[in-house]
Write a protein that holds these residues in place. Structure first.
Motif, short mmCIF file in Angstrom:
data_model
loop_
_atom_site.label_atom_id
_atom_site.label_comp_id
_atom_site.label_asym_id
_atom_site.label_seq_id
_atom_site.Cartn_x
_atom_site.Cartn_y
_atom_site.Cartn_z
N GLY A 40 -22.63 -15.57 -10.77
CA GLY A 40 -23.62 -16.24 -9.94
C GLY A 40 -23.03 -16.60 -8.59
N LEU A 41 -23.75 -17.41 -7.85
CA LEU A 41 -23.35 -17.72 -6.48
C LEU A 41 -22.89 -19.16 -6.29
CD1 LEU A 41 -26.23 -15.84 -4.60
CD2 LEU A 41 -23.88 -15.06 -5.00
N ASN A 42 -22.54 -19.83 -7.39
CA ASN A 42 -22.07 -21.20 -7.31
C ASN A 42 -20.60 -21.26 -7.75
OD1 ASN A 42 -21.46 -23.93 -7.61
ND2 ASN A 42 -23.51 -24.46 -8.34
N PRO A 43 -19.66 -21.37 -6.80
CA PRO A 43 -18.24 -21.37 -7.16
C PRO A 43 -17.85 -22.47 -8.15
CG PRO A 43 -18.49 -21.06 -4.80
CD PRO A 43 -19.86 -21.43 -5.34
N ARG A 44 -18.62 -23.55 -8.20
CA ARG A 44 -18.27 -24.66 -9.10
C ARG A 44 -18.50 -24.30 -10.56
NH1 ARG A 44 -20.53 -30.22 -6.23
NH2 ARG A 44 -19.21 -30.11 -4.34
N LYS A 45 -19.55 -23.55 -10.85
CA LYS A 45 -19.87 -23.29 -12.26
C LYS A 45 -19.80 -21.82 -12.66
CE LYS A 45 -24.92 -22.87 -11.77
NZ LYS A 45 -26.23 -23.36 -12.23
N ASP A 46 -19.84 -20.91 -11.68
CA ASP A 46 -19.84 -19.49 -12.00
C ASP A 46 -18.43 -18.94 -12.09
OD1 ASP A 46 -22.65 -18.91 -12.27
OD2 ASP A 46 -22.82 -19.31 -10.13
N GLU A 47 -18.31 -17.74 -12.65
CA GLU A 47 -17.01 -17.14 -12.92
C GLU A 47 -16.89 -15.75 -12.31
OE1 GLU A 47 -15.48 -17.95 -17.05
OE2 GLU A 47 -17.61 -18.37 -17.38
N ILE A 48 -15.66 -15.33 -12.12
CA ILE A 48 -15.38 -13.98 -11.63
C ILE A 48 -15.43 -13.00 -12.80
CG2 ILE A 48 -13.63 -12.48 -10.60
CD1 ILE A 48 -12.67 -14.85 -8.97
N LEU A 49 -16.12 -11.87 -12.58
CA LEU A 49 -16.19 -10.81 -13.59
C LEU A 49 -15.32 -9.61 -13.22
CD1 LEU A 49 -20.02 -10.82 -14.35
CD2 LEU A 49 -18.19 -11.84 -15.70
N SER A 50 -15.19 -9.36 -11.93
CA SER A 50 -14.31 -8.28 -11.49
C SER A 50 -13.80 -8.58 -10.10
CB SER A 50 -15.02 -6.92 -11.52
OG SER A 50 -15.99 -6.83 -10.50
N ILE A 51 -12.58 -8.11 -9.84
CA ILE A 51 -11.94 -8.26 -8.54
C ILE A 51 -11.40 -6.91 -8.14
CG2 ILE A 51 -10.21 -9.49 -7.16
CD1 ILE A 51 -9.92 -11.46 -9.50
N ALA A 52 -11.66 -6.53 -6.89
CA ALA A 52 -11.08 -5.29 -6.37
C ALA A 52 -10.53 -5.57 -4.98
CB ALA A 52 -12.12 -4.18 -6.31
N ALA A 53 -9.46 -4.87 -4.65
CA ALA A 53 -8.84 -5.05 -3.34
C ALA A 53 -8.15 -3.76 -2.93
CB ALA A 53 -7.83 -6.20 -3.38
N VAL A 54 -8.02 -3.59 -1.62
CA VAL A 54 -7.37 -2.39 -1.08
C VAL A 54 -6.54 -2.80 0.13
CG1 VAL A 54 -9.40 -1.82 0.31
CG2 VAL A 54 -7.74 -0.04 -0.23
N HIS A 55 -5.38 -2.19 0.28
CA HIS A 55 -4.53 -2.44 1.44
C HIS A 55 -5.04 -1.67 2.66
CE1 HIS A 55 -0.56 -3.82 -0.70
NE2 HIS A 55 -1.58 -4.65 -0.89
N ILE A 56 -4.95 -2.31 3.81
CA ILE A 56 -5.22 -1.66 5.09
C ILE A 56 -3.95 -1.77 5.92
CG2 ILE A 56 -6.61 -1.65 7.21
CD1 ILE A 56 -8.78 -3.15 5.60
N LYS A 57 -3.48 -0.65 6.45
CA LYS A 57 -2.28 -0.66 7.29
C LYS A 57 -2.57 0.10 8.57
CE LYS A 57 2.72 0.04 7.14
NZ LYS A 57 3.88 0.45 6.28
N LYS A 58 -2.46 -0.62 9.68
CA LYS A 58 -2.81 -0.07 10.99
C LYS A 58 -4.25 0.42 10.94
CE LYS A 58 1.95 0.90 12.30
NZ LYS A 58 2.94 1.88 12.76
N ASN A 59 -4.48 1.72 11.09
CA ASN A 59 -5.86 2.21 11.10
C ASN A 59 -6.19 3.01 9.84
OD1 ASN A 59 -4.25 4.41 11.63
ND2 ASN A 59 -5.64 5.34 13.12
N LYS A 60 -5.45 2.73 8.75
CA LYS A 60 -5.65 3.50 7.53
C LYS A 60 -5.98 2.60 6.34
CE LYS A 60 -2.60 7.36 8.81
NZ LYS A 60 -1.39 8.13 8.40
N ILE A 61 -6.87 3.09 5.50
CA ILE A 61 -7.14 2.45 4.21
C ILE A 61 -6.22 3.12 3.20
CG2 ILE A 61 -8.87 2.01 2.43
CD1 ILE A 61 -11.00 2.40 4.67
#
Length: 210
Positions: A40-61
């Motif tokens: 949901g959209l309430n950080p106080r009561k809702d939970e994370i189900l998935s997290i994704a991240a990617v590195h960016i270096k200079k002009n490259k993903i």
């Protein structure tokens, strides 16, 4: 200066000094773009189900440096939330414990600035966990792509409306849609938005929002 004072206070509240590296000067021209899917959209009561991240270096993903984690929630997810994030209970069966997932994320991010679309929400969700695990909220600088996009739009007055919807920004910047409500796809698309907007922005522009 105010930011430095806050960070000094946060460092003193670290439970594990191992994570002092989060406050170090980040490597030049490196970023991490991240996205979370939540119950949901309430950080106080809702939970994370998935997290994704990617590195960016200079002009490259850096597609070889990505993170994509499913996180086990503490309670059953609702049908209403499944319709939004399209994450099913079966997808979470082998998900990681929230603490384990957050620590893995911290190692991946390091001290790099964090790029995102309405990133304050994602940071608030992650910080709910980091406060319990390491004693402080996530201290990394933040780069908000919707603010970057807003600055590139020419307006006839300060009151002129600017559409900041994610789909609108993708279309305006001619960036392909990879698929919605998938954290890794969203992080990759947001990375492309960031790089495109950085090229369009004045050389002296500052992107940090937090």
């Amino acid at each position: 200066m105010f930011k430095n004072l806050i960070n000094s206070w946060r460092k003193k509240n670290l439970i594990d000094k191992k994570y002092e590296y989060l406050f170090d000067t980040p490597p030049k021209d490196e970023y991490v773009c991240l996205d979370c899917e939540t119950t949901g959209l309430n950080p106080r009561k809702d939970e994370i189900l998935s997290i994704a991240a990617v590195h960016i270096k200079k002009n490259k993903i850096m597609m070889r440096k990505t993170l994509n984690i499913f996180v086990k929630p503490s309670k059953k997810i609702t049908e209403e939330s499944i319709k939004i994030h399209q994450i099913r209970p079966v997808d979470l069966q082998n998900g990681k414990d929230p603490n384990e997932a957050i620590l893995e994320l911290l190692e991946f991010i390091g001290n790099r600035p964090i790029v995102g679309y309405y990133i304050k929400f994602d940071i608030a969700m992650i910080s709910k966990y980091t406060k319990k695990i390491i004693g402080v909220s996530l201290p990394n600088r933040q780069v908000e792509v919707s603010s970057m996009y807003f600055k590139t739009k020419k307006r006839s007055s300060d009151y002129e409306f600017v559409d900041l919807k994610f789909d609108t920004i993708l279309k305006e910047l001619d960036i392909p849609e990879l698929g919605k409500h998938d954290a890794l796809n969203d992080a990759i698309m947001t990375s492309m938005i960031f790089l495109k907007l950085r090229d369009l922005s004045p050389a002296n522009s500052t992107f940090y929002t937090g």
